[in-house]
Each structure stands twice: as structure tokens, then as C-alpha cells.
Motif scaffolding. Structure first.
Motif, PDB file in Angstrom:
ATOM      1  N   LYS A 107     -10.983   9.941  -0.608  1.00 57.59           N
ATOM      2  CA  LYS A 107     -11.468   9.188  -1.767  1.00 57.59           C
ATOM      3  C   LYS A 107     -12.463   8.109  -1.353  1.00 57.59           C
ATOM      4  O   LYS A 107     -13.186   7.574  -2.189  1.00 57.59           O
ATOM      5  N   ALA A 108     -12.468   7.773  -0.076  1.00 56.35           N
ATOM      6  CA  ALA A 108     -13.453   6.851   0.492  1.00 56.35           C
ATOM      7  C   ALA A 108     -13.793   7.345   1.891  1.00 56.35           C
ATOM      8  O   ALA A 108     -12.944   7.920   2.585  1.00 56.35           O
ATOM      9  N   ASP A 109     -15.034   7.127   2.301  1.00 59.69           N
ATOM     10  CA  ASP A 109     -15.474   7.523   3.632  1.00 59.69           C
ATOM     11  C   ASP A 109     -15.412   6.364   4.615  1.00 59.69           C
ATOM     12  O   ASP A 109     -15.473   6.564   5.826  1.00 59.69           O
ATOM     13  N   MET A 110     -15.289   5.169   4.091  1.00 61.23           N
ATOM     14  CA  MET A 110     -15.278   3.965   4.913  1.00 61.23           C
ATOM     15  C   MET A 110     -14.560   2.873   4.122  1.00 61.23           C
ATOM     16  O   MET A 110     -14.695   2.790   2.905  1.00 61.23           O
ATOM     17  N   VAL A 111     -13.754   2.060   4.815  1.00 63.83           N
ATOM     18  CA  VAL A 111     -13.061   0.946   4.169  1.00 63.83           C
ATOM     19  C   VAL A 111     -13.431  -0.343   4.895  1.00 63.83           C
ATOM     20  O   VAL A 111     -13.240  -0.456   6.105  1.00 63.83           O
ATOM     21  N   ILE A 112     -13.985  -1.297   4.150  1.00 63.37           N
ATOM     22  CA  ILE A 112     -14.291  -2.629   4.680  1.00 63.37           C
ATOM     23  C   ILE A 112     -13.588  -3.613   3.770  1.00 63.37           C
ATOM     24  O   ILE A 112     -14.132  -4.047   2.746  1.00 63.37           O
ATOM     25  N   ALA A 113     -12.343  -3.938   4.102  1.00 62.98           N
ATOM     26  CA  ALA A 113     -11.494  -4.660   3.153  1.00 62.98           C
ATOM     27  C   ALA A 113     -10.448  -5.504   3.866  1.00 62.98           C
ATOM     28  O   ALA A 113      -9.248  -5.314   3.667  1.00 62.98           O
ATOM     29  N   SER A 114     -10.904  -6.467   4.700  1.00 61.20           N
ATOM     30  CA  SER A 114      -9.963  -7.351   5.409  1.00 61.20           C
ATOM     31  C   SER A 114      -8.831  -6.517   5.999  1.00 61.20           C
ATOM     32  O   SER A 114      -7.649  -6.842   5.852  1.00 61.20           O
ATOM     33  N   PHE A 115      -9.200  -5.477   6.723  1.00 59.54           N
ATOM     34  CA  PHE A 115      -8.313  -4.387   7.139  1.00 59.54           C
ATOM     35  C   PHE A 115      -7.858  -4.628   8.580  1.00 59.54           C
ATOM     36  O   PHE A 115      -8.608  -4.400   9.529  1.00 59.54           O
ATOM     37  N   SER A 116      -6.633  -5.108   8.750  1.00 54.16           N
ATOM     38  CA  SER A 116      -6.126  -5.423  10.088  1.00 54.16           C
ATOM     39  C   SER A 116      -5.924  -4.156  10.916  1.00 54.16           C
ATOM     40  O   SER A 116      -5.333  -3.177  10.460  1.00 54.16           O
ATOM     41  N   ILE A 117      -6.416  -4.192  12.136  1.00 60.65           N
ATOM     42  CA  ILE A 117      -6.241  -3.076  13.073  1.00 60.65           C
ATOM     43  C   ILE A 117      -4.848  -3.174  13.679  1.00 60.65           C
ATOM     44  O   ILE A 117      -4.511  -4.167  14.317  1.00 60.65           O
ATOM     45  N   THR A 118      -4.025  -2.155  13.468  1.00 60.35           N
ATOM     46  CA  THR A 118      -2.687  -2.125  14.047  1.00 60.35           C
ATOM     47  C   THR A 118      -2.476  -0.807  14.773  1.00 60.35           C
ATOM     48  O   THR A 118      -3.155   0.194  14.498  1.00 60.35           O
ATOM     49  N   ALA A 119      -1.519  -0.796  15.692  1.00 57.56           N
ATOM     50  CA  ALA A 119      -1.222   0.415  16.452  1.00 57.56           C
ATOM     51  C   ALA A 119      -0.790   1.550  15.528  1.00 57.56           C
ATOM     52  O   ALA A 119      -1.165   2.715  15.733  1.00 57.56           O
ATOM     53  N   GLU A 120      -0.021   1.230  14.505  1.00 59.11           N
ATOM     54  CA  GLU A 120       0.445   2.256  13.568  1.00 59.11           C
ATOM     55  C   GLU A 120      -0.717   2.859  12.793  1.00 59.11           C
ATOM     56  O   GLU A 120      -0.808   4.089  12.624  1.00 59.11           O
ATOM     57  N   ARG A 121      -1.623   2.016  12.310  1.00 56.51           N
ATOM     58  CA  ARG A 121      -2.759   2.521  11.544  1.00 56.51           C
ATOM     59  C   ARG A 121      -3.725   3.312  12.412  1.00 56.51           C
ATOM     60  O   ARG A 121      -4.364   4.253  11.942  1.00 56.51           O
ATOM     61  N   MET A 122      -3.849   2.935  13.692  1.00 58.59           N
ATOM     62  CA  MET A 122      -4.771   3.642  14.589  1.00 58.59           C
ATOM     63  C   MET A 122      -4.353   5.087  14.832  1.00 58.59           C
ATOM     64  O   MET A 122      -5.175   5.915  15.234  1.00 58.59           O
ATOM     65  N   LYS A 123      -3.100   5.407  14.611  1.00 54.80           N
ATOM     66  CA  LYS A 123      -2.644   6.786  14.746  1.00 54.80           C
ATOM     67  C   LYS A 123      -3.124   7.649  13.574  1.00 54.80           C
ATOM     68  O   LYS A 123      -3.212   8.869  13.692  1.00 54.80           O
ATOM     69  N   LEU A 124      -3.434   7.004  12.458  1.00 59.74           N
ATOM     70  CA  LEU A 124      -3.767   7.719  11.230  1.00 59.74           C
ATOM     71  C   LEU A 124      -5.259   7.738  10.939  1.00 59.74           C
ATOM     72  O   LEU A 124      -5.777   8.710  10.369  1.00 59.74           O
ATOM     73  N   ARG A 295     -10.389  -1.644  20.638  1.00 64.67           N
ATOM     74  CA  ARG A 295      -9.814  -1.301  19.337  1.00 64.67           C
ATOM     75  C   ARG A 295     -10.664  -0.322  18.537  1.00 64.67           C
ATOM     76  O   ARG A 295     -10.245   0.094  17.454  1.00 64.67           O
ATOM     77  N   SER A 296     -11.821   0.029  19.035  1.00 60.12           N
ATOM     78  CA  SER A 296     -12.735   0.884  18.271  1.00 60.12           C
ATOM     79  C   SER A 296     -12.665   2.339  18.727  1.00 60.12           C
ATOM     80  O   SER A 296     -12.666   2.614  19.938  1.00 60.12           O
ATOM     81  N   CYS A 297     -12.596   3.243  17.734  1.00 59.28           N
ATOM     82  CA  CYS A 297     -12.713   4.692  17.988  1.00 59.28           C
ATOM     83  C   CYS A 297     -11.651   5.168  18.977  1.00 59.28           C
ATOM     84  O   CYS A 297     -11.941   5.954  19.898  1.00 59.28           O
ATOM     85  N   ARG A 298     -10.431   4.709  18.799  1.00 62.21           N
ATOM     86  CA  ARG A 298      -9.320   5.070  19.683  1.00 62.21           C
ATOM     87  C   ARG A 298      -8.083   5.396  18.855  1.00 62.21           C
ATOM     88  O   ARG A 298      -7.979   5.013  17.697  1.00 62.21           O
ATOM     89  N   ASP A 299      -7.128   6.069  19.505  1.00 63.46           N
ATOM     90  CA  ASP A 299      -5.849   6.360  18.867  1.00 63.46           C
ATOM     91  C   ASP A 299      -4.825   5.265  19.132  1.00 63.46           C
ATOM     92  O   ASP A 299      -3.771   5.251  18.520  1.00 63.46           O
ATOM     93  N   SER A 300      -5.138   4.391  20.076  1.00 66.34           N
ATOM     94  CA  SER A 300      -4.251   3.268  20.381  1.00 66.34           C
ATOM     95  C   SER A 300      -5.088   2.163  21.023  1.00 66.34           C
ATOM     96  O   SER A 300      -6.201   2.411  21.495  1.00 66.34           O
ATOM     97  N   ILE A 301      -4.562   0.951  21.026  1.00 63.21           N
ATOM     98  CA  ILE A 301      -5.277  -0.178  21.603  1.00 63.21           C
ATOM     99  C   ILE A 301      -5.219  -0.071  23.120  1.00 63.21           C
ATOM    100  O   ILE A 301      -4.137   0.026  23.702  1.00 63.21           O
ATOM    101  N   SER A 302      -6.384  -0.086  23.761  1.00 62.48           N
ATOM    102  CA  SER A 302      -6.413   0.038  25.211  1.00 62.48           C
ATOM    103  C   SER A 302      -6.002  -1.280  25.846  1.00 62.48           C
ATOM    104  O   SER A 302      -6.242  -2.347  25.280  1.00 62.48           O
TER     105      SER A 302
END
Length: 303
Positions: A107-124, A295-302
Motif C-alpha cells: 500500500k506504500a513503497d516508502m514510509v517516512i514517519a518518525s519510524f524507529s529502527i528496531t531489530a524486530e522491524r528489520m526482519k520484516l 542500520r541501513s539495508c540490513r536484516d539486523s543491526i551490525s
């Protein structure tokens, strides 16, 4: 014998290398027309990009009378410029709890919405960021002037909203501070309860709280200085997985953007209450290149 008189020229064109010139011309024109019809540029495999953002967070992602503002919106504008000529639709609204879902369901191709990067979200989903860092704090009203420390919130009701990381931090402190977390649907619900004195504080990321403090300055709302809970929050641009090349392109741009005076000006313009409250705000809120890489373009935080 007398010479044979010449035959009159026929008005009918004979076939041959010139007889097919009309067909050749038509073919050339057709090929020229096809070559001029270049395909639309694509990003994330889409010919047109839809970006989802909030509409109720002053200073970050705010919309009033179809006029959008805030740091998230400025980042969106810069992304559009960077990816030009890729076309973008008008931004669509998203609630905190729907950010991951909108990306995963297309429904969206990109989200820019005060979106915290978390380990759980990075899996998805994938992130590009952070473009700003923050901590979770507390916003109180004029009747809470005595609140200076975390312990001063003991016995109060503290509001946050669904789909954020803020409730986890409140759950962690409720047994020590003895405060009651109140989880409502969205930010506007919490602000109404604070203004109506139904809760004594609102807790979420300080960037968001300073935006509300600015908007409700006449109501005496303030962010409690130097009182934070939970882990640092890193805001990133959310992308669907499966587009690492495009993700890395955006990551390289973001590093350049954060390192410029444009980033500083964008924060100062969007969050004047935050920058006025702390002269050291840049060191606290500006991400470093290694933080963006990790934190960018990864499945988990390096590490």
C-alpha cells in the motif's frame, strides 16, 4: 530508317528501390517514434512511488489544510529531488501501527514517519537511516511544574499510543516509578487527555514531544529536561525488502544529507523548541556515518 520516337513517360511509378520509398519512410518514422517513447524511470521496481507519512505530529509529520510540514516531510522532499525524474504520488497518511503493514502489503513503497529502527522491524522490512536520533521523554502540563525528575511522576497516569516503541519503556518503569501507562489509539487522543487533565504526562520520543510543546506553547506544555527512559531511538526511511541496490543508493545519499548544513537547517526549522532547549542538540540528535551503515539495508543491526 527513321529513328523510333521516344515513348511517353508513364505517370505510374514503377516498383524498385525508389518505388518502396514511402514504405521505408513510414518505417523510419515509426522507429523514431518508438525510440522517443522511453520507459518511465523506476525505483523499488515501481514506475511511481507512494510515500506514507503521519499527519498529526507537529514538527515531524503534520498536515493542516492539505499543507504538510515537519522534519519527516522535508526528508521526503529531499528524497524526491534525489530520485528525480522518478515520479511520486502525493503522500498518503499512515498510523503508527500501520507502517510495517502498509509496506508489506504494497500500500506504500516508502514510509517516512518518525519510524524507529528496531531489530524486530528489520526482519520484516528494510530501513535507510537514521536521519535523526532521539530519546523517549515526558511532556507535562502547567500544573506539573514540580516535575523535574523521573521519580516526580510517581502516582501519575502517563499516556502513549498504539504502534510505537514507547509503551515498552513505560512498562519497564511502572513498578519503580509506580505510574500507570495509558495506551490510546493515536497522538491526538493523548494530547486531548493531557489538556483535559485526564493524564498527567505524555511519553514518547523527545523530537515528537518538542513539536507538541511548540504547538501548544500557549497552554503551558513543556518537555521535562534531561529526563529520558528506554533505549535511543533512530528514525529511518522504511522500504520493502528485496531492493537492496536501491536501498544502498538511498543510504549513500542520506550520509551526504546528514553531513550538510541543510540537515541542521531542517531540524532548526522544524523543531525550534528542541534546538532552543539544548545548545548541544546536534551532538545528541545527529547520526554518524557508522550508525547509518550499521542500520541501513540490513536484516539486523551490525555490531
Amino acid at each position: 530508317m527513321p529513328a523510333t520516337p521516344p515513348k511517353p513517360r508513364s505517370s505510374v511509378r514503377l516498383p524498385g528501390r525508389f518505388g518502396g520509398s514511402a514504405a521505408v519512410l513510414a518505417l523510419l518514422l515509426s522507429l523514431a517514434s518508438c525510440s522517443s517513447e522511453e520507459p518511465e524511470p523506476e525505483f523499488l521496481g515501481m514506475p511511481r512511488i507512494t510515500v506514507a507519512t503521519h499527519n498529526d505530529l507537529p514538527g515531524m509529520s503534520y498536515s493542516e489544510n492539505y499543507d504538510r510540514s515537519g522534519l519527516d516531510f522535508l526528508v521526503f522532499q529531499h528524497v524526491k529531488e534525489e530520485l528525480d525524474p522518478v515520479p511520486f504520488t502525493e503522500p498518503v497518511d499512515v498510523a503508527s501501527g500501520g507502517r510495517v503493514t502498509q509496506l508489506r502489503e504494497g500500500k506504500a513503497d516508502m514510509v517516512i514517519a518518525s519510524f524507529s529502527i528496531t531489530a524486530e522491524r528489520m526482519k520484516l522490512i528494510d530501513f535507510v537511516g537514521p536521519y535523526v536520533k532521539t530519546r523517549q521523554g515526558f511532556l507535562v502540563g502547567p500544573d506539573s511544574a514540580d516535575v523535574q525528575r523521573l521519580s516526580d511522576l510517581s502516582g501519575t497516569r502517563i499516556c502513549t499510543w498504539e504502534g510505537t516503541t514507547s509503551k515498552e519503556a513505560l512498562d519497564d518503569i511502572k513498578n519503580t516509578v509506580h505510574a500507570e501507562p495509558v495506551v490510546l489509539t493515536d497522538a491526538s487522543d493523548c494530547m486531548k487527555q493531557l489538556l483535559d487533565h485526564d493524564v498527567q504526562a505524555v511519553s514518547t520520543d523527545q523530537t515528537i514531544l518538542y513539536g507538541f510543546a511548540q504547538q501548544y506553547e500557549d497552554d503551558g506544555l513543556r518537555v521535562v529536561p534531561d529526563v529520558t527512559v528506554g533505549v535511543p531511538q533512530d528514525y529511518g526511511i522504511g522500504l520493502p525488502k528485496g531492493h537492496r541496490k536501491d536501498c544502498r543508493k538511498l543510504k549513500d545519499w542520506l550520509k551526504e544529507y546528514v553531513g550538510t548544513s541543510t540537515w541542521t537547517r531542517d531540524v532548526e526549522t522544524s523543531l525550534p523548541a528542541l534546538t532552543a532547549a539544548d545548545t548541544a542538540w546536534i551532538s545528541k540528535h545527529k547520526p554518524s556515518d557508522p550508525e547509518i551503515t550499521a542500520r541501513s539495508c540490513r536484516d539486523s543491526i551490525s555490531p
